[in-house]
Write a protein that holds these residues in place. Sequence first.
Motif, PDB file in Angstrom:
ATOM      1  N   TYR A   9     -16.957  -1.076  14.432  1.00  0.00           N
ATOM      2  CA  TYR A   9     -16.017   0.030  14.328  1.00  0.00           C
ATOM      3  C   TYR A   9     -15.427   0.105  12.916  1.00  0.00           C
ATOM      4  CZ  TYR A   9     -12.685  -3.702  15.406  1.00  0.00           C
ATOM      5  OH  TYR A   9     -11.972  -4.863  15.396  1.00  0.00           O
ATOM      6  N   ILE A  10     -14.895   1.243  12.562  1.00  0.00           N
ATOM      7  CA  ILE A  10     -14.512   1.544  11.185  1.00  0.00           C
ATOM      8  C   ILE A  10     -13.348   0.688  10.662  1.00  0.00           C
ATOM      9  CG2 ILE A  10     -12.956   3.430  11.779  1.00  0.00           C
ATOM     10  CD1 ILE A  10     -14.055   4.895   9.289  1.00  0.00           C
ATOM     11  N   TYR A  11     -12.407   0.347  11.501  1.00  0.00           N
ATOM     12  CA  TYR A  11     -11.230  -0.381  11.028  1.00  0.00           C
ATOM     13  C   TYR A  11     -11.307  -1.876  11.321  1.00  0.00           C
ATOM     14  CZ  TYR A  11      -9.378   4.252  10.328  1.00  0.00           C
ATOM     15  OH  TYR A  11      -9.202   5.545   9.911  1.00  0.00           O
ATOM     16  N   LYS A  12     -12.473  -2.401  11.496  1.00  0.00           N
ATOM     17  CA  LYS A  12     -12.646  -3.832  11.734  1.00  0.00           C
ATOM     18  C   LYS A  12     -12.174  -4.604  10.497  1.00  0.00           C
ATOM     19  CE  LYS A  12     -16.008  -7.369  12.753  1.00  0.00           C
ATOM     20  NZ  LYS A  12     -17.417  -7.697  12.917  1.00  0.00           N
ATOM     21  N   THR A  13     -11.338  -5.596  10.716  1.00  0.00           N
ATOM     22  CA  THR A  13     -10.828  -6.409   9.620  1.00  0.00           C
ATOM     23  C   THR A  13     -11.962  -7.237   9.031  1.00  0.00           C
ATOM     24  OG1 THR A  13      -8.693  -6.548  10.720  1.00  0.00           O
ATOM     25  CG2 THR A  13      -9.102  -8.111   8.968  1.00  0.00           C
ATOM     26  N   ARG A  14     -12.033  -7.236   7.711  1.00  0.00           N
ATOM     27  CA  ARG A  14     -13.047  -8.041   7.044  1.00  0.00           C
ATOM     28  C   ARG A  14     -12.429  -8.687   5.813  1.00  0.00           C
ATOM     29  NH1 ARG A  14     -15.558  -5.286   2.628  1.00  0.00           N
ATOM     30  NH2 ARG A  14     -14.762  -3.191   2.416  1.00  0.00           N
ATOM     31  N   LYS A  15     -13.076  -9.712   5.323  1.00  0.00           N
ATOM     32  CA  LYS A  15     -12.580 -10.422   4.151  1.00  0.00           C
ATOM     33  C   LYS A  15     -12.705  -9.522   2.922  1.00  0.00           C
ATOM     34  CE  LYS A  15     -13.006 -14.753   1.716  1.00  0.00           C
ATOM     35  NZ  LYS A  15     -12.214 -15.766   2.346  1.00  0.00           N
ATOM     36  N   LEU A  16     -11.650  -9.461   2.130  1.00  0.00           N
ATOM     37  CA  LEU A  16     -11.656  -8.695   0.888  1.00  0.00           C
ATOM     38  C   LEU A  16     -11.776  -9.651  -0.292  1.00  0.00           C
ATOM     39  CD1 LEU A  16      -8.739  -6.198   1.538  1.00  0.00           C
ATOM     40  CD2 LEU A  16     -11.177  -5.753   1.729  1.00  0.00           C
ATOM     41  N   ARG A  17     -12.493  -9.236  -1.303  1.00  0.00           N
ATOM     42  CA  ARG A  17     -12.598  -9.995  -2.541  1.00  0.00           C
ATOM     43  C   ARG A  17     -11.941  -9.176  -3.638  1.00  0.00           C
ATOM     44  NH1 ARG A  17     -18.672 -10.890  -1.188  1.00  0.00           N
ATOM     45  NH2 ARG A  17     -18.532  -8.716  -1.746  1.00  0.00           N
ATOM     46  N   VAL A  18     -10.926  -9.750  -4.267  1.00  0.00           N
ATOM     47  CA  VAL A  18     -10.180  -9.052  -5.316  1.00  0.00           C
ATOM     48  C   VAL A  18     -10.308  -9.843  -6.608  1.00  0.00           C
ATOM     49  CG1 VAL A  18      -7.899  -8.266  -6.064  1.00  0.00           C
ATOM     50  CG2 VAL A  18      -8.545  -8.086  -3.663  1.00  0.00           C
ATOM     51  N   ILE A  19     -10.710  -9.160  -7.671  1.00  0.00           N
ATOM     52  CA  ILE A  19     -10.790  -9.780  -8.995  1.00  0.00           C
ATOM     53  C   ILE A  19      -9.703  -9.173  -9.855  1.00  0.00           C
ATOM     54  CG2 ILE A  19     -12.165 -10.021 -11.085  1.00  0.00           C
ATOM     55  CD1 ILE A  19     -14.637  -9.959  -9.337  1.00  0.00           C
ATOM     56  N   CYS A  20      -8.939 -10.028 -10.501  1.00  0.00           N
ATOM     57  CA  CYS A  20      -7.877  -9.588 -11.403  1.00  0.00           C
ATOM     58  C   CYS A  20      -8.269 -10.036 -12.815  1.00  0.00           C
ATOM     59  CB  CYS A  20      -6.547 -10.206 -10.979  1.00  0.00           C
ATOM     60  SG  CYS A  20      -5.181  -9.684 -12.007  1.00  0.00           S
ATOM     61  N   ILE A  21      -8.360  -9.092 -13.729  1.00  0.00           N
ATOM     62  CA  ILE A  21      -8.704  -9.397 -15.110  1.00  0.00           C
ATOM     63  C   ILE A  21      -7.409  -9.559 -15.891  1.00  0.00           C
ATOM     64  CG2 ILE A  21      -9.943  -8.661 -17.174  1.00  0.00           C
ATOM     65  CD1 ILE A  21     -11.739  -9.053 -14.717  1.00  0.00           C
ATOM     66  N   GLY A  22      -7.121 -10.772 -16.281  1.00  0.00           N
ATOM     67  CA  GLY A  22      -5.926 -11.067 -17.059  1.00  0.00           C
ATOM     68  C   GLY A  22      -4.811 -11.658 -16.219  1.00  0.00           C
ATOM     69  N   ALA A  23      -4.227 -12.738 -16.709  1.00  0.00           N
ATOM     70  CA  ALA A  23      -3.126 -13.406 -16.023  1.00  0.00           C
ATOM     71  C   ALA A  23      -1.829 -13.215 -16.786  1.00  0.00           C
ATOM     72  CB  ALA A  23      -3.437 -14.893 -15.840  1.00  0.00           C
ATOM     73  N   GLY A  24      -1.610 -11.978 -17.228  1.00  0.00           N
ATOM     74  CA  GLY A  24      -0.332 -11.614 -17.828  1.00  0.00           C
ATOM     75  C   GLY A  24       0.638 -11.233 -16.721  1.00  0.00           C
ATOM     76  N   LEU A  25       1.747 -10.645 -17.089  1.00  0.00           N
ATOM     77  CA  LEU A  25       2.749 -10.276 -16.089  1.00  0.00           C
ATOM     78  C   LEU A  25       2.204  -9.296 -15.063  1.00  0.00           C
ATOM     79  CD1 LEU A  25       6.001  -9.996 -18.224  1.00  0.00           C
ATOM     80  CD2 LEU A  25       5.333 -11.797 -16.664  1.00  0.00           C
ATOM     81  N   SER A  26       1.423  -8.316 -15.500  1.00  0.00           N
ATOM     82  CA  SER A  26       0.882  -7.323 -14.567  1.00  0.00           C
ATOM     83  C   SER A  26      -0.119  -7.937 -13.609  1.00  0.00           C
ATOM     84  CB  SER A  26       0.209  -6.181 -15.334  1.00  0.00           C
ATOM     85  OG  SER A  26       1.148  -5.505 -16.108  1.00  0.00           O
ATOM     86  N   GLY A  27      -1.004  -8.789 -14.112  1.00  0.00           N
ATOM     87  CA  GLY A  27      -1.990  -9.439 -13.252  1.00  0.00           C
ATOM     88  C   GLY A  27      -1.355 -10.353 -12.228  1.00  0.00           C
ATOM     89  N   HIS A  32       0.597 -11.333  -6.678  1.00  0.00           N
ATOM     90  CA  HIS A  32       1.777 -11.702  -5.888  1.00  0.00           C
ATOM     91  C   HIS A  32       2.113 -10.613  -4.865  1.00  0.00           C
ATOM     92  CE1 HIS A  32       5.688 -13.280  -4.851  1.00  0.00           C
ATOM     93  NE2 HIS A  32       6.242 -12.147  -5.218  1.00  0.00           N
ATOM     94  N   LYS A  33       2.083  -9.353  -5.305  1.00  0.00           N
ATOM     95  CA  LYS A  33       2.385  -8.244  -4.391  1.00  0.00           C
ATOM     96  C   LYS A  33       1.359  -8.158  -3.265  1.00  0.00           C
ATOM     97  CE  LYS A  33       5.821  -5.890  -6.391  1.00  0.00           C
ATOM     98  NZ  LYS A  33       7.074  -5.581  -5.780  1.00  0.00           N
ATOM     99  N   LEU A  34       0.084  -8.287  -3.607  1.00  0.00           N
ATOM    100  CA  LEU A  34      -0.954  -8.237  -2.573  1.00  0.00           C
ATOM    101  C   LEU A  34      -0.789  -9.369  -1.563  1.00  0.00           C
ATOM    102  CD1 LEU A  34      -4.185  -7.243  -4.502  1.00  0.00           C
ATOM    103  CD2 LEU A  34      -3.153  -6.018  -2.609  1.00  0.00           C
TER     104      LEU A  34
END
Length: 93
Positions: A9-27, A32-34
């Motif tokens: 089904y369309i809303y099945k929970t799945r593992k997400l992979r997130v890449i953040c480029i840069g470990a400055g304040l924004s990264g 942290h927010k996610l």
Amino acid sequence: MSYEVRDQYIYKTRKLRVICIGAGLSGIAAVHKLQSKHADLDIDFQIYEKNHDVGGTWLENRYPGCACDVPAHSVIEVLSMLMKVYVFLGGQP
């Protein structure tokens, strides 16, 4: 080449992979927010930083005594998380 319809089904929970480029304040703030806003999701984070440590521009450029002259809530949130101190104005170490 053929198209295959998956049997899920369309809303099945799945593992997400997130890449953040840069470990400055924004990264750091983005990760942290996610993590805090979506703790119920299975998210795999990978942060890539070109420097030896986190901090972005604040790591590369040092301005002793430099600080914001207005409350900087986004900067303060990350600084508080990293340094375990609470400040009203973002400052440079």
